[in-house]
Design a protein around this motif. Structure first.
Motif, mmCIF file in Angstrom:
data_model
loop_
_atom_site.group_PDB
_atom_site.id
_atom_site.type_symbol
_atom_site.label_atom_id
_atom_site.label_comp_id
_atom_site.label_asym_id
_atom_site.label_seq_id
_atom_site.Cartn_x
_atom_site.Cartn_y
_atom_site.Cartn_z
ATOM 1 N N ARG A 131 0.835 -1.203 0.000
ATOM 2 C CA ARG A 131 0.000 0.000 0.000
ATOM 3 C C ARG A 131 0.874 1.259 0.000
ATOM 4 N NH1 ARG A 131 -4.937 0.940 4.173
ATOM 5 N NH2 ARG A 131 -5.837 2.771 3.205
ATOM 6 N N GLY A 132 1.937 1.261 0.822
ATOM 7 C CA GLY A 132 2.835 2.421 0.896
ATOM 8 C C GLY A 132 3.472 2.714 -0.448
ATOM 9 N N PHE A 133 3.952 1.655 -1.108
ATOM 10 C CA PHE A 133 4.585 1.854 -2.418
ATOM 11 C C PHE A 133 3.569 2.389 -3.426
ATOM 12 C CE2 PHE A 133 5.547 -0.302 -6.593
ATOM 13 C CZ PHE A 133 6.468 0.650 -7.014
ATOM 14 N N MET A 134 2.361 1.814 -3.424
ATOM 15 C CA MET A 134 1.355 2.264 -4.394
ATOM 16 C C MET A 134 0.897 3.697 -4.083
ATOM 17 S SD MET A 134 1.295 -0.004 -6.669
ATOM 18 C CE MET A 134 0.015 0.712 -7.677
ATOM 19 N N GLU A 135 0.938 4.092 -2.824
ATOM 20 C CA GLU A 135 0.632 5.501 -2.506
ATOM 21 C C GLU A 135 1.714 6.419 -3.083
ATOM 22 O OE1 GLU A 135 -2.000 4.828 1.557
ATOM 23 O OE2 GLU A 135 0.062 5.583 1.741
ATOM 24 N N ASP A 136 2.977 5.987 -2.969
ATOM 25 C CA ASP A 136 4.070 6.766 -3.576
ATOM 26 C C ASP A 136 3.844 6.899 -5.081
ATOM 27 O OD1 ASP A 136 5.235 6.738 -1.093
ATOM 28 O OD2 ASP A 136 6.726 5.198 -1.571
ATOM 29 N N VAL A 137 3.425 5.788 -5.674
ATOM 30 C CA VAL A 137 3.191 5.774 -7.125
ATOM 31 C C VAL A 137 2.071 6.765 -7.465
ATOM 32 C CG1 VAL A 137 2.284 4.326 -9.007
ATOM 33 C CG2 VAL A 137 4.039 3.416 -7.462
ATOM 34 N N GLY A 138 0.987 6.725 -6.683
ATOM 35 C CA GLY A 138 -0.139 7.633 -6.919
ATOM 36 C C GLY A 138 0.298 9.091 -6.797
ATOM 37 N N ARG A 139 1.121 9.360 -5.795
ATOM 38 C CA ARG A 139 1.612 10.728 -5.578
ATOM 39 C C ARG A 139 2.489 11.181 -6.751
ATOM 40 N NH1 ARG A 139 4.141 9.803 -0.930
ATOM 41 N NH2 ARG A 139 2.200 9.141 0.011
ATOM 42 N N ALA A 140 3.401 10.296 -7.166
ATOM 43 C CA ALA A 140 4.310 10.640 -8.269
ATOM 44 C C ALA A 140 3.516 10.895 -9.547
ATOM 45 C CB ALA A 140 5.315 9.509 -8.487
ATOM 46 N N TRP A 141 2.449 10.109 -9.734
ATOM 47 C CA TRP A 141 1.603 10.281 -10.918
ATOM 48 C C TRP A 141 0.874 11.636 -10.840
ATOM 49 C CZ3 TRP A 141 -3.832 10.559 -11.233
ATOM 50 C CH2 TRP A 141 -4.353 10.514 -12.530
ATOM 51 N N ALA A 142 0.323 11.942 -9.643
ATOM 52 C CA ALA A 142 -0.421 13.210 -9.477
ATOM 53 C C ALA A 142 0.505 14.410 -9.673
ATOM 54 C CB ALA A 142 -1.057 13.248 -8.088
ATOM 55 N N GLU A 143 1.767 14.264 -9.323
ATOM 56 C CA GLU A 143 2.724 15.382 -9.469
ATOM 57 C C GLU A 143 3.371 15.399 -10.851
ATOM 58 O OE1 GLU A 143 5.404 14.660 -6.239
ATOM 59 O OE2 GLU A 143 3.894 15.174 -4.711
ATOM 60 N N GLY A 144 2.988 14.484 -11.714
ATOM 61 C CA GLY A 144 3.503 14.471 -13.079
ATOM 62 C C GLY A 144 4.901 13.877 -13.205
ATOM 63 N N ARG A 145 5.370 13.179 -12.170
ATOM 64 C CA ARG A 145 6.707 12.568 -12.235
ATOM 65 C C ARG A 145 6.655 11.185 -12.869
ATOM 66 N NH1 ARG A 145 8.436 11.380 -7.166
ATOM 67 N NH2 ARG A 145 6.584 12.129 -6.084
ATOM 68 N N LEU A 146 5.463 10.691 -13.036
ATOM 69 C CA LEU A 146 5.299 9.314 -13.504
ATOM 70 C C LEU A 146 4.115 9.266 -14.468
ATOM 71 C CD1 LEU A 146 5.937 6.689 -10.907
ATOM 72 C CD2 LEU A 146 3.984 6.272 -12.323
ATOM 73 N N ARG A 147 4.268 8.557 -15.569
ATOM 74 C CA ARG A 147 3.171 8.496 -16.548
ATOM 75 C C ARG A 147 2.142 7.433 -16.132
ATOM 76 N NH1 ARG A 147 7.672 9.075 -19.869
ATOM 77 N NH2 ARG A 147 7.881 6.803 -19.957
ATOM 78 N N THR A 148 0.952 7.544 -16.756
ATOM 79 C CA THR A 148 -0.107 6.568 -16.457
ATOM 80 C C THR A 148 0.378 5.140 -16.745
ATOM 81 O OG1 THR A 148 -1.754 8.215 -16.969
ATOM 82 C CG2 THR A 148 -2.491 5.932 -17.032
ATOM 83 N N GLY A 149 1.095 4.980 -17.853
ATOM 84 C CA GLY A 149 1.603 3.644 -18.203
ATOM 85 C C GLY A 149 2.531 3.096 -17.125
ATOM 86 N N GLU A 150 3.307 3.987 -16.515
ATOM 87 C CA GLU A 150 4.217 3.532 -15.459
ATOM 88 C C GLU A 150 3.431 3.158 -14.191
ATOM 89 O OE1 GLU A 150 8.217 6.025 -16.660
ATOM 90 O OE2 GLU A 150 6.507 7.073 -15.792
ATOM 91 N N GLU A 151 2.343 3.906 -13.941
ATOM 92 C CA GLU A 151 1.481 3.550 -12.805
ATOM 93 C C GLU A 151 0.908 2.145 -13.031
ATOM 94 O OE1 GLU A 151 -1.966 6.190 -11.368
ATOM 95 O OE2 GLU A 151 -2.903 4.292 -11.866
ATOM 96 N N HIS A 152 0.514 1.874 -14.271
ATOM 97 C CA HIS A 152 -0.020 0.536 -14.569
ATOM 98 C C HIS A 152 1.062 -0.524 -14.402
ATOM 99 C CE1 HIS A 152 -3.547 2.180 -17.217
ATOM 100 N NE2 HIS A 152 -3.486 2.708 -16.015
ATOM 101 N N MET A 153 2.287 -0.180 -14.807
ATOM 102 C CA MET A 153 3.387 -1.152 -14.657
ATOM 103 C C MET A 153 3.653 -1.455 -13.186
ATOM 104 S SD MET A 153 6.298 -0.804 -17.510
ATOM 105 C CE MET A 153 6.566 0.938 -17.592
#
Ligand code: B12
Length: 319
Positions: A131-153
């Motif tokens: 959960r902690g890692f996926m929250e980091d992923v969600g945050r990075a996506w919301a801040e534009g540091r990570l693309r949607t495709g990377e969130e899916h990966m």
């Protein structure tokens, strides 16, 4: 010692875990067979990680760190913190770094490795590590540091680790309690449901898993067909209230007292604060905020499902 990171001196048991041998074998290798160790003031052996890995390479001993080259030290410290101190900070930053650099396979291997240690309860791995890692992923996506495709990966990498953490399902179906586990219609999150599935399977349940975005009618049909005593539904936000209401209405309509079951909701859409009212038809209805709460409840009440169980052959159309 100069140039050495003191955190990377391992005890003989830690090296034994790494090599998957008995600690006495490690002691023997230290005493005259070339595995370099120093002694603490108290007389205990300490082995530098790099030396332990070189010795393993010479002897052809495989360790889980081999596939993480050149990050062996980082991975060892991260896994140790998670397993021994239940601190996932290092794991989260390593996993995020690999995701951003294009190594999702390493993310899978890292979570898989943590899940293989008995000292780290699986529920905690889910509620804090994943959960902690996926929250980091969600945050990075919301801040534009990570693309949607990377969130899916990231979701995919974690799902693959969870699949590896399922027990081998060779036990006969008879005598095992049955559960249906998935995410409500409108909820595309697979990871939380997969955590529940693997938790229950590790507790000896037979689990049918329709996955994410499953209509309530299908939960109801599966429950009847398989004689399940437990139905777990993950509710997401936004849209959680509607998902919950619809699931309750449909499951309530299909409920029959000759196939009783317990209904459990959870997920950000319920936030654990939904209280079931007395008017509900289900044997019991609950909402839990975490996999740990579900795990505790299931363990405490295990005998209820053993009693109410329908023999697997009744519900198993395929046999
Ligand atoms: C990955 C992800 C997705 C992926 C899921 C992919 C997949 N294959 O699983 C996809 C692409 C589907 C997605 C879509 C959307 N997402 Co999204 N997503 C996430 C993300 C980054 C991670 C979710 C996750 O996997 N968590 C890991 C699991 C293990 O944790 P968990 O879900 O929190 O579950 C824990 C507990 O709640 C509990 N639990 C959960 N269910 C249950 C059930 C039971 C019975 C029990 C006992 C316990 C339990 O146990 C789990 C472990 O502790 C989150 C970020 C975040 N902060 O969570 C956003 C997030 C959930 N998404 C969000 C949004 C807005 C969306 C979209 C609406 C985006 C859009 N505009 O289209 C859509 C909704 C689509 C849909 N129909 O679901 C928001 C929700 C905001 C809000 N609170 O209202 C978040 C929080 C991101 C954000 N900060 O904005 N998403």
């Amino acid at each position: 010692m100069q140039g050495f990171n003191s955190e990377l001196f391992l005890t003989t048991s830690e090296v034994a875990d790494l090599y998957r041998v008995h600690p006495s074998t490690v002691k023997r290798w230290c005493d005259g067979e070339g595995l370099a160790a120093r002694k603490t003031e108290g007389g205990h052996r300490r082995i530098y990680l790099r030396g332990a890995l070189e010795f393993a390479a010479e002897r052809g001993i495989e360790t889980f760190l081999d596939s993480f080259e050149p990050f062996e030290s980082h991975v060892w410290l991260a896994v140790r913190n998670a397993v021994q101190a239940h601190d996932f900070q290092k794991v989260r930053s390593l996993a995020m770094g690999w995701l951003l650099r294009g190594y999702p396979g390493r993310v899978t291997a890292l979570f898989r490795e943590m899940g293989s240690h008995a000292e780290l309860p699986f529920e905690l791995l889910c509620d804090q590590g994943i959960r902690g890692f996926m929250e980091d992923v969600g945050r990075a996506w919301a801040e534009g540091r990570l693309r949607t495709g990377e969130e899916h990966m990231a979701s995919q990498a974690v799902l693959e680790a969870l699949i590896h953490l399922r027990p081998a399902d060779f036990a006969p179906a008879e005598g095992r309690p049955v559960a249906i586990v998935g995410a409500a219609e409108g909820n595309g999150n697979q990871v939380a449901s997969m955590c529940m599935r693997v938790l229950l399977e590790r507790e000896g349940w037979r689990v049918f898993y329709p996955g994410a975005n499953t209509p309530a009618e299908d939960f109801a049909a599966l429950q009847r067909e398989r004689g399940a005593g437990l139905v777990c539904v993950s509710i997401s936000s936004p849209g959680g209230v509607a998902q919950l209401r619809r699931a309750l209405r449909v499951l309530g309509e299909f409920y029959v007292t000759d196939s009783p079951y317990d209904l459990v909701f959870g997920g950000s859409g319920t936030d654990g604060d939904w209280e079931p009212g007395p008017e509900l038809p289900f044997r019991r209805a609950r909402a839990f905020a975490s996999i740990s709460e579900l795990g505790r409840w299931v363990q405490e009440n295990r005998s209820r499902w053993d009693e109410g169980r329908v023999p697997a052959s009744v519900g198993d159309r395929a046999s």
